[in-house]
Design a protein around this motif. Structure first.
Motif, PDB file in Angstrom:
ATOM      1  N   PRO A  70     -70.026  24.966  54.857  1.00 12.20           N
ATOM      2  CA  PRO A  70     -70.011  26.277  55.525  1.00 12.20           C
ATOM      3  C   PRO A  70     -69.910  26.149  57.034  1.00 12.20           C
ATOM      4  CG  PRO A  70     -72.258  25.664  54.947  1.00 12.20           C
ATOM      5  CD  PRO A  70     -71.368  24.579  54.386  1.00 12.20           C
ATOM      6  N   SER A  71     -69.274  27.121  57.668  1.00  8.79           N
ATOM      7  CA  SER A  71     -69.210  27.131  59.133  1.00  8.79           C
ATOM      8  C   SER A  71     -70.547  27.552  59.728  1.00  8.79           C
ATOM      9  CB  SER A  71     -68.105  28.088  59.597  1.00  8.79           C
ATOM     10  OG  SER A  71     -68.326  29.403  59.095  1.00  8.79           O
ATOM     11  N   ASP A  72     -71.331  28.271  58.946  1.00  5.74           N
ATOM     12  CA  ASP A  72     -72.664  28.725  59.357  1.00  5.74           C
ATOM     13  C   ASP A  72     -73.663  28.212  58.322  1.00  5.74           C
ATOM     14  OD1 ASP A  72     -75.022  30.051  59.947  1.00  5.74           O
ATOM     15  OD2 ASP A  72     -74.090  32.016  60.192  1.00  5.74           O
ATOM     16  N   LEU A  73     -74.575  27.347  58.743  1.00  8.16           N
ATOM     17  CA  LEU A  73     -75.515  26.740  57.803  1.00  8.16           C
ATOM     18  C   LEU A  73     -76.473  27.756  57.185  1.00  8.16           C
ATOM     19  CD1 LEU A  73     -76.528  23.384  59.554  1.00  8.16           C
ATOM     20  CD2 LEU A  73     -74.797  23.777  57.785  1.00  8.16           C
ATOM     21  N   THR A  74     -76.568  28.932  57.749  1.00 13.95           N
ATOM     22  CA  THR A  74     -77.488  29.935  57.205  1.00 13.95           C
ATOM     23  C   THR A  74     -76.831  30.815  56.143  1.00 13.95           C
ATOM     24  OG1 THR A  74     -76.977  31.612  58.883  1.00 13.95           O
ATOM     25  CG2 THR A  74     -78.721  30.019  59.398  1.00 13.95           C
ATOM     26  N   LYS A  75     -75.525  30.594  55.868  1.00 10.55           N
ATOM     27  CA  LYS A  75     -74.814  31.384  54.865  1.00 10.55           C
ATOM     28  C   LYS A  75     -73.987  30.444  53.996  1.00 10.55           C
ATOM     29  CE  LYS A  75     -74.413  35.410  57.921  1.00 10.55           C
ATOM     30  NZ  LYS A  75     -73.479  36.340  58.602  1.00 10.55           N
ATOM     31  N   VAL A  76     -74.319  30.399  52.715  1.00 12.33           N
ATOM     32  CA  VAL A  76     -73.624  29.517  51.776  1.00 12.33           C
ATOM     33  C   VAL A  76     -73.014  30.364  50.668  1.00 12.33           C
ATOM     34  CG1 VAL A  76     -73.898  27.648  50.108  1.00 12.33           C
ATOM     35  CG2 VAL A  76     -75.173  27.592  52.267  1.00 12.33           C
ATOM     36  N   SER A  77     -71.708  30.227  50.441  1.00 11.39           N
ATOM     37  CA  SER A  77     -71.018  30.998  49.406  1.00 11.39           C
ATOM     38  C   SER A  77     -70.422  30.071  48.355  1.00 11.39           C
ATOM     39  CB  SER A  77     -69.912  31.862  50.022  1.00 11.39           C
ATOM     40  OG  SER A  77     -70.458  32.860  50.874  1.00 11.39           O
ATOM     41  N   VAL A  78     -70.531  30.472  47.097  1.00 15.24           N
ATOM     42  CA  VAL A  78     -69.929  29.750  45.978  1.00 15.24           C
ATOM     43  C   VAL A  78     -69.315  30.772  45.042  1.00 15.24           C
ATOM     44  CG1 VAL A  78     -71.676  27.919  46.141  1.00 15.24           C
ATOM     45  CG2 VAL A  78     -72.003  29.795  44.506  1.00 15.24           C
ATOM     46  N   HIS A  79     -68.581  30.294  44.047  1.00  9.89           N
ATOM     47  CA  HIS A  79     -68.110  31.159  42.971  1.00  9.89           C
ATOM     48  C   HIS A  79     -68.800  30.744  41.682  1.00  9.89           C
ATOM     49  CE1 HIS A  79     -64.832  32.198  45.802  1.00  9.89           C
ATOM     50  NE2 HIS A  79     -64.834  33.341  45.135  1.00  9.89           N
ATOM     51  N   LEU A  80     -69.346  31.719  40.985  1.00  8.69           N
ATOM     52  CA  LEU A  80     -70.068  31.493  39.740  1.00  8.69           C
ATOM     53  C   LEU A  80     -69.225  31.977  38.573  1.00  8.69           C
ATOM     54  CD1 LEU A  80     -72.637  30.771  38.143  1.00  8.69           C
ATOM     55  CD2 LEU A  80     -73.516  33.047  38.686  1.00  8.69           C
ATOM     56  N   LEU A  81     -68.924  31.075  37.631  1.00  9.06           N
ATOM     57  CA  LEU A  81     -68.146  31.429  36.451  1.00  9.06           C
ATOM     58  C   LEU A  81     -69.089  31.900  35.349  1.00  9.06           C
ATOM     59  CD1 LEU A  81     -65.612  28.449  36.289  1.00  9.06           C
ATOM     60  CD2 LEU A  81     -65.631  30.451  37.793  1.00  9.06           C
ATOM     61  N   GLY A  82     -68.659  32.931  34.610  1.00  9.63           N
ATOM     62  CA  GLY A  82     -69.472  33.451  33.529  1.00  9.63           C
ATOM     63  C   GLY A  82     -69.661  32.416  32.424  1.00  9.63           C
ATOM     64  N   PRO A  83     -70.904  32.181  31.982  1.00  4.90           N
ATOM     65  CA  PRO A  83     -71.153  31.213  30.908  1.00  4.90           C
ATOM     66  C   PRO A  83     -70.502  31.643  29.597  1.00  4.90           C
ATOM     67  CG  PRO A  83     -73.185  31.735  32.089  1.00  4.90           C
ATOM     68  CD  PRO A  83     -72.158  32.732  32.528  1.00  4.90           C
ATOM     69  N   ALA A  84     -70.089  30.666  28.817  1.00  5.38           N
ATOM     70  CA  ALA A  84     -69.499  30.942  27.506  1.00  5.38           C
ATOM     71  C   ALA A  84     -70.513  31.638  26.611  1.00  5.38           C
ATOM     72  CB  ALA A  84     -69.023  29.637  26.856  1.00  5.38           C
TER      73      ALA A  84
ATOM     74  N   LYS B  20     -68.341  35.975  43.283  1.00  3.31           N
ATOM     75  CA  LYS B  20     -68.719  35.329  44.537  1.00  3.31           C
ATOM     76  C   LYS B  20     -70.192  35.589  44.780  1.00  3.31           C
ATOM     77  CE  LYS B  20     -67.463  34.821  49.407  1.00  3.31           C
ATOM     78  NZ  LYS B  20     -66.578  35.289  50.508  1.00  3.31           N
ATOM     79  N   VAL B  21     -70.941  34.523  45.005  1.00  2.00           N
ATOM     80  CA  VAL B  21     -72.379  34.609  45.245  1.00  2.00           C
ATOM     81  C   VAL B  21     -72.673  33.997  46.613  1.00  2.00           C
ATOM     82  CG1 VAL B  21     -74.667  33.829  44.486  1.00  2.00           C
ATOM     83  CG2 VAL B  21     -72.940  34.496  42.792  1.00  2.00           C
ATOM     84  N   ARG B  22     -73.490  34.696  47.390  1.00  2.34           N
ATOM     85  CA  ARG B  22     -73.848  34.196  48.719  1.00  2.34           C
ATOM     86  C   ARG B  22     -75.348  33.993  48.818  1.00  2.34           C
ATOM     87  NH1 ARG B  22     -71.723  36.668  54.413  1.00  2.34           N
ATOM     88  NH2 ARG B  22     -69.844  35.724  53.542  1.00  2.34           N
ATOM     89  N   LEU B  23     -75.742  32.869  49.430  1.00  3.50           N
ATOM     90  CA  LEU B  23     -77.139  32.600  49.748  1.00  3.50           C
ATOM     91  C   LEU B  23     -77.324  32.760  51.249  1.00  3.50           C
ATOM     92  CD1 LEU B  23     -77.828  29.354  47.651  1.00  3.50           C
ATOM     93  CD2 LEU B  23     -78.126  31.744  46.950  1.00  3.50           C
ATOM     94  N   ILE B  24     -78.336  33.535  51.633  1.00  2.00           N
ATOM     95  CA  ILE B  24     -78.694  33.713  53.043  1.00  2.00           C
ATOM     96  C   ILE B  24     -79.964  32.913  53.290  1.00  2.00           C
ATOM     97  CG2 ILE B  24     -79.256  35.349  54.870  1.00  2.00           C
ATOM     98  CD1 ILE B  24     -76.451  35.673  53.753  1.00  2.00           C
ATOM     99  N   ILE B  25     -79.881  31.920  54.170  1.00  2.00           N
ATOM    100  CA  ILE B  25     -80.992  30.996  54.401  1.00  2.00           C
ATOM    101  C   ILE B  25     -81.869  31.504  55.546  1.00  2.00           C
ATOM    102  CG2 ILE B  25     -81.609  28.576  54.697  1.00  2.00           C
ATOM    103  CD1 ILE B  25     -79.656  29.095  52.374  1.00  2.00           C
ATOM    104  N   PRO B  26     -83.179  31.657  55.328  1.00  2.00           N
ATOM    105  CA  PRO B  26     -84.061  32.169  56.384  1.00  2.00           C
ATOM    106  C   PRO B  26     -84.354  31.111  57.446  1.00  2.00           C
ATOM    107  CG  PRO B  26     -85.359  31.558  54.474  1.00  2.00           C
ATOM    108  CD  PRO B  26     -83.909  31.386  54.068  1.00  2.00           C
ATOM    109  N   ALA B  27     -84.859  31.573  58.570  1.00  2.00           N
ATOM    110  CA  ALA B  27     -85.112  30.674  59.696  1.00  2.00           C
ATOM    111  C   ALA B  27     -86.170  29.620  59.380  1.00  2.00           C
ATOM    112  CB  ALA B  27     -85.533  31.491  60.918  1.00  2.00           C
ATOM    113  N   ASP B  28     -87.107  29.935  58.474  1.00  2.00           N
ATOM    114  CA  ASP B  28     -88.180  28.977  58.179  1.00  2.00           C
ATOM    115  C   ASP B  28     -87.982  28.238  56.859  1.00  2.00           C
ATOM    116  OD1 ASP B  28     -88.558  31.255  56.680  1.00  2.00           O
ATOM    117  OD2 ASP B  28     -90.748  31.230  56.850  1.00  2.00           O
ATOM    118  N   TYR B  29     -86.744  28.204  56.339  1.00  2.00           N
ATOM    119  CA  TYR B  29     -86.443  27.441  55.127  1.00  2.00           C
ATOM    120  C   TYR B  29     -86.793  25.966  55.346  1.00  2.00           C
ATOM    121  CZ  TYR B  29     -83.663  25.230  51.443  1.00  2.00           C
ATOM    122  OH  TYR B  29     -83.265  24.480  50.364  1.00  2.00           O
ATOM    123  N   PRO B  30     -87.424  25.309  54.361  1.00  2.00           N
ATOM    124  CA  PRO B  30     -87.751  25.752  53.004  1.00  2.00           C
ATOM    125  C   PRO B  30     -89.132  26.393  52.859  1.00  2.00           C
ATOM    126  CG  PRO B  30     -88.209  23.429  53.188  1.00  2.00           C
ATOM    127  CD  PRO B  30     -87.694  23.862  54.529  1.00  2.00           C
ATOM    128  N   GLY B  31     -89.722  26.762  53.989  1.00  2.00           N
ATOM    129  CA  GLY B  31     -91.002  27.461  53.898  1.00  2.00           C
ATOM    130  C   GLY B  31     -90.868  28.795  53.192  1.00  2.00           C
TER     131      GLY B  31
END
Length: 231
Positions: A29-43, A53-64
């Motif tokens: 990612p260009s921004d370490l606080t935002k991670v995007s992936v694509h999730l495929l539907g399980p069989a 498309k799923v995005r994770l927003i990382i807080p300032a105190d991660y992994p706290g």
């Protein structure tokens, strides 16, 4: 934020996907606080033909503190808020541990597509259907997948070991998303596979509407046992 820990988790995620159904783009990612992936539907689920498309927003105190997770592609699911796409699961709330990494978080979200929990639903319509009529829930989830989701077939050649294929199919799907008009607006900013115990699949229990603060949460038992087919 422990920057070294965050860099380690992101490097691990981008080096190898935790599951073939989780497509991680090349390059990091260009921004370490935002991670995007694509999730495929399980069989063997109503989501089997779709991708999101799923995005994770990382807080300032991660992994706290845990990241927040959002479906940026619309999905009909009891544990995904219809308007914002926010995912609610105990692993990202009261059961959070600093030992959990980003790979584990994504595995938990995938597990929700296999075994949603209607008892504490963010999408009341989806939760009610799942409790009262599983066949109707499946039908609606499949319909909404066909209407809003990306096509799983766009990612058919993508595997964690074929990075060039992943890059090509991700680019194709991203272009499809931008032209579809079905994804949510961007959300403001506010990793080894771990075994998932029974608690990580339990979405956060919400206080019933109108209940006094601090009062015990009452849940309604389903009329019949329901559950998604397991892989």
């Amino acid at each position: 934020m422990t920057l070294a820990r965050l860099r380690t988790d992101i490097a691990s995620l981008y080096k190898s996907s935790p599951h073939p159904d989780i497509i991680v783009p090349e390059g990091g990612p260009s921004d370490l606080t935002k991670v995007s992936v694509h999730l495929l539907g399980p069989a063997s689920t109503p989501y089997s033909e779709g991708a999101w498309k799923v995005r994770l927003i990382i807080p300032a105190d991660y992994p706290g503190s845990p990241p927040k997770a959002y479906f940026e592609t619309k999905i009909f699911h009891p544990n995904v808020q219809p308007n914002s796409g926010e995912v609610c699961v105990d692993t990202l709330k009261r059961d959070w541990s600093s030992q959990v990494d980003l790979k584990h978080v994504l595995l938990v979200i995938r597990c929700l597509l296999i075994e949603p929990n209607p008892e504490s639903a963010l999408n009341e319509e989806a939760g009610k259907l799942l409790l009262e009529n599983f066949e109707d829930f499946e039908r609606m989830a499949r319909l909404m997948t066909n209407v809003h989701a990306l096509k799983r077939s766009s990612f058919a050649q993508s595997t964690p070991s074929t990075s060039s294929s992943t890059a090509a199919t991700t680019a194709t799907a991203t272009e499809s998303e931008e032209n579809s008009g079905t994804i949510y607006a961007d959300i403001d900013q506010s990793s080894q596979q771990l075994s998932v115990d029974k608690n990580v699949l339990r979405p956060l229990e919400h206080t019933q509407r109108g209940a006094a603060p601090g009062s015990p949460v009452k849940t309604t038992k389903p009329k019949k046992k329901v559950g998604m087919k397991r892989l």
